[in-house]
Design a protein around this motif. Structure first.
Motif, short mmCIF file in Angstrom:
data_model
loop_
_atom_site.label_atom_id
_atom_site.label_comp_id
_atom_site.label_asym_id
_atom_site.label_seq_id
_atom_site.Cartn_x
_atom_site.Cartn_y
_atom_site.Cartn_z
N THR A 28 -2.43 -1.51 -11.50
CA THR A 28 -1.62 -0.24 -12.13
C THR A 28 -0.88 0.46 -10.82
N SER A 29 -0.69 1.87 -10.98
CA SER A 29 -0.09 2.55 -9.84
C SER A 29 -0.82 2.65 -8.60
N ARG A 30 -0.19 2.92 -7.63
CA ARG A 30 -0.82 3.13 -6.30
C ARG A 30 -2.22 3.99 -6.45
N PRO A 31 -3.30 3.66 -5.87
CA PRO A 31 -4.51 4.37 -5.96
C PRO A 31 -4.61 5.61 -5.31
N CYS A 32 -5.49 6.28 -5.44
CA CYS A 32 -5.80 7.57 -4.54
C CYS A 32 -6.79 6.96 -3.53
N PHE A 66 -8.57 14.20 12.14
CA PHE A 66 -8.51 13.03 11.33
C PHE A 66 -7.28 13.05 10.33
N THR A 67 -6.83 11.98 10.15
CA THR A 67 -5.49 11.70 9.49
C THR A 67 -5.62 10.60 8.61
N SER A 68 -5.66 10.82 7.32
CA SER A 68 -5.54 9.59 6.42
C SER A 68 -4.27 9.37 5.77
N SER A 69 -3.95 7.98 5.67
CA SER A 69 -2.59 7.60 5.04
C SER A 69 -2.84 6.43 4.29
N GLN A 70 -1.57 6.05 3.77
CA GLN A 70 -1.63 4.83 2.89
C GLN A 70 -0.22 4.32 3.06
N ASP A 71 0.03 3.08 3.04
CA ASP A 71 1.26 2.27 3.25
C ASP A 71 1.87 2.60 1.69
N ILE A 72 3.30 2.45 1.70
CA ILE A 72 3.99 2.70 0.59
C ILE A 72 3.68 1.68 -0.65
N ALA A 73 3.27 0.28 -0.05
CA ALA A 73 3.05 -0.53 -1.23
C ALA A 73 1.60 -0.31 -1.75
N GLY A 74 0.73 0.65 -0.99
CA GLY A 74 -0.48 0.83 -1.64
C GLY A 74 -1.45 0.04 -1.52
N ASP A 75 -1.22 -1.14 -0.52
CA ASP A 75 -2.28 -2.25 -0.43
C ASP A 75 -3.19 -1.94 1.27
N ALA A 95 -12.63 4.18 0.24
CA ALA A 95 -12.59 4.21 -1.08
C ALA A 95 -11.55 4.58 -1.86
N VAL A 96 -11.38 3.92 -3.11
CA VAL A 96 -10.16 4.09 -3.90
C VAL A 96 -10.49 4.88 -5.37
N ALA A 97 -9.61 5.46 -5.80
CA ALA A 97 -9.71 5.97 -7.35
C ALA A 97 -8.55 5.71 -7.90
N LEU A 98 -8.82 4.90 -9.05
CA LEU A 98 -7.71 4.53 -9.75
C LEU A 98 -7.16 5.64 -10.64
N ARG A 99 -5.81 5.37 -10.82
CA ARG A 99 -5.04 6.67 -11.61
C ARG A 99 -4.70 6.16 -13.12
N THR A 100 -4.75 7.30 -13.86
CA THR A 100 -4.33 7.26 -15.34
C THR A 100 -3.54 8.28 -15.46
N ARG A 101 -2.29 7.87 -16.10
CA ARG A 101 -1.42 9.08 -16.36
C ARG A 101 -1.12 9.86 -14.93
N GLY A 102 -1.19 9.10 -14.04
CA GLY A 102 -0.92 9.72 -12.51
C GLY A 102 -1.92 10.33 -12.01
N ARG A 103 -2.87 10.66 -12.72
CA ARG A 103 -4.06 11.60 -12.07
C ARG A 103 -5.13 10.71 -11.58
N CYS A 104 -5.59 11.06 -10.57
CA CYS A 104 -6.89 10.36 -9.85
C CYS A 104 -7.94 10.23 -10.56
N LEU A 105 -8.73 9.37 -10.95
CA LEU A 105 -10.03 9.34 -11.65
C LEU A 105 -11.05 9.24 -10.15
N ARG A 106 -12.37 8.98 -10.67
CA ARG A 106 -13.47 9.09 -9.72
C ARG A 106 -13.21 7.97 -8.57
N TYR A 107 -13.55 8.23 -7.39
CA TYR A 107 -13.79 7.07 -6.53
C TYR A 107 -14.88 5.99 -7.00
#
Length: 120
Positions: A28-32, A66-75, A95-107
């Protein structure tokens, strides 16, 4: 979904480390993205928390260092840790949280953990 961590190790206080986490299986879309750490005998601490709008909230203990980042591809996601302190010694987890309708769910998916040891 699977997360595989790399990086970590032992450093002196004031030095830097960068943790990486490879993300696979997200269809699905890029995770949180989030980062946690845990000291033996203590509760797991959320230190970097991505919100639905892409903003990241940091724990006071790591803010500015500390700085957290994610690449554009989301992988792939990263945690850059600068000016490390002995109190940062812990096992770190991505950890990642999947998205639903753009909103982050729980990790819900975790990396295997990697040890960071900072000596004075």
């Amino acid at each position: 979904v699977q997360l595989v961590q790399s990086g970590g190790g032992s450093v002196q206080a004031g030095e830097s480390l960068k943790l990486s986490c490879s993300i696979s299986g997200v269809t699905t879309s890029r995770p949180c993205a989030g980062w946690f750490r845990q000291v033996l005998g203590k509760e797991r601490e959320l230190i970097a928390d991505e919100h639905s709008n892409g903003g990241i909230k940091y724990a006071e203990s790591v803010k500015g260092r500390f700085t957290s980042s994610q690449d554009i591809a989301g992988d792939k996601m990263y945690l850059q840790m600068d000016n490390l302190k002995p109190t940062d010694t812990a096992t770190y987890y991505c950890a990642v949280a999947l998205r639903t309708r753009g909103r982050c769910l729980r990790y819900s998916v975790w990396g295997q953990g990697t040890q960071v040891t900072v000596s004075s």
